[in-house]
Design a protein around this motif. Structure first.
Motif, PDB file in Angstrom:
ATOM      1  N   ASP A 114       0.763  -1.552  -0.164  1.00  0.00           N
ATOM      2  CA  ASP A 114      -0.142  -0.109  -0.089  1.00  0.00           C
ATOM      3  C   ASP A 114       0.863   1.552   0.292  1.00  0.00           C
ATOM      4  O   ASP A 114       0.654   2.492  -0.574  1.00  0.00           O
ATOM      5  N   THR A 115       2.302   1.051   1.015  1.00  0.00           N
ATOM      6  CA  THR A 115       2.910   2.152   0.895  1.00  0.00           C
ATOM      7  C   THR A 115       3.126   2.396  -0.878  1.00  0.00           C
ATOM      8  O   THR A 115       3.943   3.674  -1.038  1.00  0.00           O
ATOM      9  N   VAL A 116       3.866   0.968  -1.337  1.00  0.00           N
ATOM     10  CA  VAL A 116       4.890   1.726  -2.396  1.00  0.00           C
ATOM     11  C   VAL A 116       3.244   2.142  -3.604  1.00  0.00           C
ATOM     12  O   VAL A 116       3.663   3.362  -4.307  1.00  0.00           O
ATOM     13  N   ARG A 117       2.375   1.612  -4.011  1.00  0.00           N
ATOM     14  CA  ARG A 117       0.939   2.305  -4.887  1.00  0.00           C
ATOM     15  C   ARG A 117       0.516   3.510  -3.988  1.00  0.00           C
ATOM     16  O   ARG A 117       0.231   3.972  -5.313  1.00  0.00           O
ATOM     17  N   MET A 118       0.463   3.969  -3.290  1.00  0.00           N
ATOM     18  CA  MET A 118       0.128   5.078  -2.487  1.00  0.00           C
ATOM     19  C   MET A 118       1.960   6.186  -2.822  1.00  0.00           C
ATOM     20  O   MET A 118       1.636   7.120  -2.973  1.00  0.00           O
ATOM     21  N   ALA A 119       2.647   5.847  -3.075  1.00  0.00           N
ATOM     22  CA  ALA A 119       3.548   6.337  -3.100  1.00  0.00           C
ATOM     23  C   ALA A 119       3.679   7.562  -2.161  1.00  0.00           C
ATOM     24  O   ALA A 119       4.603   8.674  -2.420  1.00  0.00           O
ATOM     25  N   ARG A 120       4.408   6.431  -0.790  1.00  0.00           N
ATOM     26  CA  ARG A 120       4.142   7.218   0.736  1.00  0.00           C
ATOM     27  C   ARG A 120       5.683   7.165   1.519  1.00  0.00           C
ATOM     28  O   ARG A 120       5.641   6.047   1.963  1.00  0.00           O
ATOM     29  N   PHE A 121       6.769   7.438  -0.101  1.00  0.00           N
ATOM     30  CA  PHE A 121       7.840   7.326   0.307  1.00  0.00           C
ATOM     31  C   PHE A 121       8.271   7.589   1.639  1.00  0.00           C
ATOM     32  O   PHE A 121       8.071   9.212   1.878  1.00  0.00           O
ATOM     33  N   PRO A 122       9.098   7.111   2.134  1.00  0.00           N
ATOM     34  CA  PRO A 122       9.632   8.227   3.581  1.00  0.00           C
ATOM     35  C   PRO A 122      11.375   9.099   2.728  1.00  0.00           C
ATOM     36  O   PRO A 122      11.370   8.848   1.916  1.00  0.00           O
ATOM     37  N   ARG A 123      11.046  10.536   3.227  1.00  0.00           N
ATOM     38  CA  ARG A 123      12.432  11.481   3.002  1.00  0.00           C
ATOM     39  C   ARG A 123      13.068  11.193   3.594  1.00  0.00           C
ATOM     40  O   ARG A 123      13.738  11.135   4.594  1.00  0.00           O
ATOM     41  N   LEU A 124      14.507  11.136   2.522  1.00  0.00           N
ATOM     42  CA  LEU A 124      15.456  11.181   2.642  1.00  0.00           C
ATOM     43  C   LEU A 124      16.522  11.989   3.752  1.00  0.00           C
ATOM     44  O   LEU A 124      16.980  12.193   5.240  1.00  0.00           O
ATOM     45  N   ARG A 125      15.445  12.917   3.062  1.00  0.00           N
ATOM     46  CA  ARG A 125      16.464  13.787   3.860  1.00  0.00           C
ATOM     47  C   ARG A 125      16.164  15.135   5.208  1.00  0.00           C
ATOM     48  O   ARG A 125      16.279  16.240   6.356  1.00  0.00           O
ATOM     49  N   GLU A 126      15.246  14.495   5.530  1.00  0.00           N
ATOM     50  CA  GLU A 126      14.377  14.555   7.058  1.00  0.00           C
ATOM     51  C   GLU A 126      15.344  14.157   7.717  1.00  0.00           C
ATOM     52  O   GLU A 126      15.845  14.888   9.083  1.00  0.00           O
ATOM     53  N   HIS A 127      16.487  12.805   7.600  1.00  0.00           N
ATOM     54  CA  HIS A 127      17.065  12.277   8.759  1.00  0.00           C
ATOM     55  C   HIS A 127      18.651  12.999   8.397  1.00  0.00           C
ATOM     56  O   HIS A 127      19.348  12.538   9.145  1.00  0.00           O
ATOM     57  N   ARG A 128      19.114  13.251   7.087  1.00  0.00           N
ATOM     58  CA  ARG A 128      19.725  13.441   6.177  1.00  0.00           C
ATOM     59  C   ARG A 128      20.129  14.335   5.885  1.00  0.00           C
ATOM     60  O   ARG A 128      20.095  14.701   4.573  1.00  0.00           O
ATOM     61  N   PRO A 129      19.844  15.738   6.189  1.00  0.00           N
ATOM     62  CA  PRO A 129      19.771  16.761   5.517  1.00  0.00           C
ATOM     63  C   PRO A 129      21.663  17.100   4.649  1.00  0.00           C
ATOM     64  O   PRO A 129      20.802  18.770   4.030  1.00  0.00           O
ATOM     65  N   ASP A 130      22.462  16.607   4.985  1.00  0.00           N
ATOM     66  CA  ASP A 130      22.982  17.050   4.734  1.00  0.00           C
ATOM     67  C   ASP A 130      23.564  15.803   2.956  1.00  0.00           C
ATOM     68  O   ASP A 130      24.266  16.573   2.690  1.00  0.00           O
ATOM     69  N   ILE A 131      22.476  15.620   2.517  1.00  0.00           N
ATOM     70  CA  ILE A 131      22.540  14.731   1.311  1.00  0.00           C
ATOM     71  C   ILE A 131      21.764  15.792  -0.056  1.00  0.00           C
ATOM     72  O   ILE A 131      20.295  16.404   0.452  1.00  0.00           O
ATOM     73  N   HIS A 132      21.832  15.370  -0.685  1.00  0.00           N
ATOM     74  CA  HIS A 132      21.871  16.466  -1.858  1.00  0.00           C
ATOM     75  C   HIS A 132      19.802  16.279  -1.892  1.00  0.00           C
ATOM     76  O   HIS A 132      19.774  14.803  -2.033  1.00  0.00           O
ATOM     77  N   ALA A 133      19.057  16.823  -2.642  1.00  0.00           N
ATOM     78  CA  ALA A 133      17.927  16.327  -2.586  1.00  0.00           C
ATOM     79  C   ALA A 133      17.221  15.512  -3.787  1.00  0.00           C
ATOM     80  O   ALA A 133      16.636  14.858  -3.879  1.00  0.00           O
ATOM     81  N   ARG A 134      18.085  15.272  -4.652  1.00  0.00           N
ATOM     82  CA  ARG A 134      18.109  14.779  -5.889  1.00  0.00           C
ATOM     83  C   ARG A 134      18.677  13.060  -5.452  1.00  0.00           C
ATOM     84  O   ARG A 134      18.012  12.649  -6.288  1.00  0.00           O
ATOM     85  N   ALA A 135      19.025  12.886  -4.244  1.00  0.00           N
ATOM     86  CA  ALA A 135      19.252  11.518  -4.440  1.00  0.00           C
ATOM     87  C   ALA A 135      18.123  10.903  -3.584  1.00  0.00           C
ATOM     88  O   ALA A 135      17.822   9.580  -4.023  1.00  0.00           O
ATOM     89  N   GLU A 136      17.104  11.510  -3.546  1.00  0.00           N
ATOM     90  CA  GLU A 136      15.628  11.122  -2.921  1.00  0.00           C
ATOM     91  C   GLU A 136      14.857  11.357  -3.382  1.00  0.00           C
ATOM     92  O   GLU A 136      14.290   9.943  -4.330  1.00  0.00           O
ATOM     93  N   HIS A 137      15.422  11.792  -5.259  1.00  0.00           N
ATOM     94  CA  HIS A 137      14.507  11.600  -6.334  1.00  0.00           C
ATOM     95  C   HIS A 137      15.061   9.924  -6.891  1.00  0.00           C
ATOM     96  O   HIS A 137      14.121   9.855  -7.549  1.00  0.00           O
ATOM     97  N   ILE A 138      16.268   9.816  -7.255  1.00  0.00           N
ATOM     98  CA  ILE A 138      16.715   8.528  -7.316  1.00  0.00           C
ATOM     99  C   ILE A 138      15.898   7.486  -6.842  1.00  0.00           C
ATOM    100  O   ILE A 138      15.755   6.382  -7.052  1.00  0.00           O
ATOM    101  N   LEU A 139      16.466   7.583  -5.745  1.00  0.00           N
ATOM    102  CA  LEU A 139      15.534   6.694  -4.970  1.00  0.00           C
ATOM    103  C   LEU A 139      13.853   6.814  -5.275  1.00  0.00           C
ATOM    104  O   LEU A 139      13.250   5.210  -4.610  1.00  0.00           O
ATOM    105  N   ARG A 140      13.256   7.409  -5.322  1.00  0.00           N
ATOM    106  CA  ARG A 140      11.638   7.307  -5.591  1.00  0.00           C
ATOM    107  C   ARG A 140      11.898   6.580  -6.739  1.00  0.00           C
ATOM    108  O   ARG A 140      10.718   5.804  -6.614  1.00  0.00           O
TER     109      ARG A 140
END
Length: 322
Positions: free
Chosen positions: A217-243
């Motif tokens: 259900d999480t994947v179907r609804m695309a409710r993915f966790p946010r990487l930068r919520e815990h690692r703001p030192d990492i570029h936002a582009r990395a979250e896009h790659i994960l998604r």
């Protein structure tokens, strides 16, 4: 011992048993020495499991022996000892990624995490290049080892996902198509799981929590966790790659594990929009207390401590075994 193996027992390939290393739910593990003087490990299937698992055990050992990649532990010989299946592998000492994550709260530092993901991805691409493709399907932090003697990253547990009776993976680490019982899986199932592993390595937290239905259900609804919520030192582009790697449809994911690792590494190495001091865990260069001693490709001395603490798993493969 009930299997009759003792000091001096000669194993397939000529190695001689020197003593007991560990006993687990699947195997008894012995330290042995080759005629050339090298230390190896011998995994002997437990006698009470031999009737059901002997064929799987030897088929898995045979498949692993055919693999040749620096990130995959070597299998030197396999066969029988005292009528029980045995696999003779390289003896590995080091610390698992789970051990390292248990040290801190915010995951691994960027260089260590990137090196680990690139190594695992290279091993996966090697597995996927076999005919037919070999899928790992058990990409867990406890199945990655940083070898003590040289710091090399090793991917353990190849073939363990096919094990009858004793599960070695957890729903939160599987691709949606595997959770949905799709009969034919592609290598991109491992790409999904590699992204899930990557998130945990960099945050110290599981990407998904709950049973298979919850994850689906999480994947179907695309409710993915946010990487930068815990690692703001990492570029936002990395979250896009994960998604992208977490796409519900396999064809929408990066085409290979190596491609995902390359895209993610490029992203995290970019200048972050906001730089903060985030405590991370760095792989120690020298031996530290609490190291794990692992033998060969199986999860011999790994635990699900963190998963159990989070309430997302019960012990699956108690240490040590493979």
């Amino acid at each position: 011992m009930s299997d009759g193996v003792q000091q001096g027992t000669v194993l397939p390939g000529g190695a001689v048993v020197e003593g007991l290393l560990a006993e687990g739910r699947l195997c008894t593990v012995y330290r042995a020495r080759t005629p050339g003087g090298d230390e190896v490990a011998a995994r002997v299937l437990r006698e009470d499991l031999a009737g059901d698992l002997s064929e799987w055990f030897l088929n898995t050992a045979r498949a692993r022996a055919a693999l040749d990649h620096p990130v995959l532990p070597k299998v030197f010989a396999f066969g029988y000892v005292n009528a029980l299946p045995v696999e003779v592998t390289e003896l590995l000492a080091g610390r698992t990624a789970q051990d390292l994550l248990d040290q801190g709260q915010n995951g691994l530092d960027v260089p260590t995490g990137v090196r680990m993901i690139r190594a695992v991805a290279a091993a996966l691409d090697h597995l996927h290049a076999t005919t037919p493709p070999t899928l790992h399907r058990a990409l867990l932090p406890e199945h990655i080892l940083v070898r003590e003697r040289d710091g090399a990253v090793m991917l353990l547990a190849v073939g363990e996902a096919e094990r009858p009776r004793i599960a070695v993976t957890r729903p939160a680490y599987l691709s949606p198509e595997e959770l949905a019982d799709v009969s034919s899986l592609s290598p991109r199932a491992d790409v999904f799981s590699l992204a899930t592993l990557t998130y945990e390595l960099f945050t110290g937290r599981p990407a998904f929590v709950g049973g298979g239905d919850v994850v689906l259900d999480t994947v179907r609804m695309a409710r993915f966790p946010r990487l930068r919520e815990h690692r703001p030192d990492i570029h936002a582009r990395a979250e896009h790659i994960l998604r992208e790697a977490w796409a519900l449809t396999p064809d929408d994911r990066p085409p290979s594990a190596g491609r995902f690792a390359s895209l993610f590494a490029d992203a995290v190495n970019q200048q972050a929009h906001t730089l903060v001091n985030v405590p991370t865990v760095t792989v120690p260069k020298e031996q530290s207390p609490g190291k794990s001693t692992l033998s060969g490709p199986g999860p011999l001395d790994v635990a699900t401590r963190k998963a159990m603490q989070d309430g997302r798993a019960t012990p699956i493969t108690p240490a040590p075994e493979g």
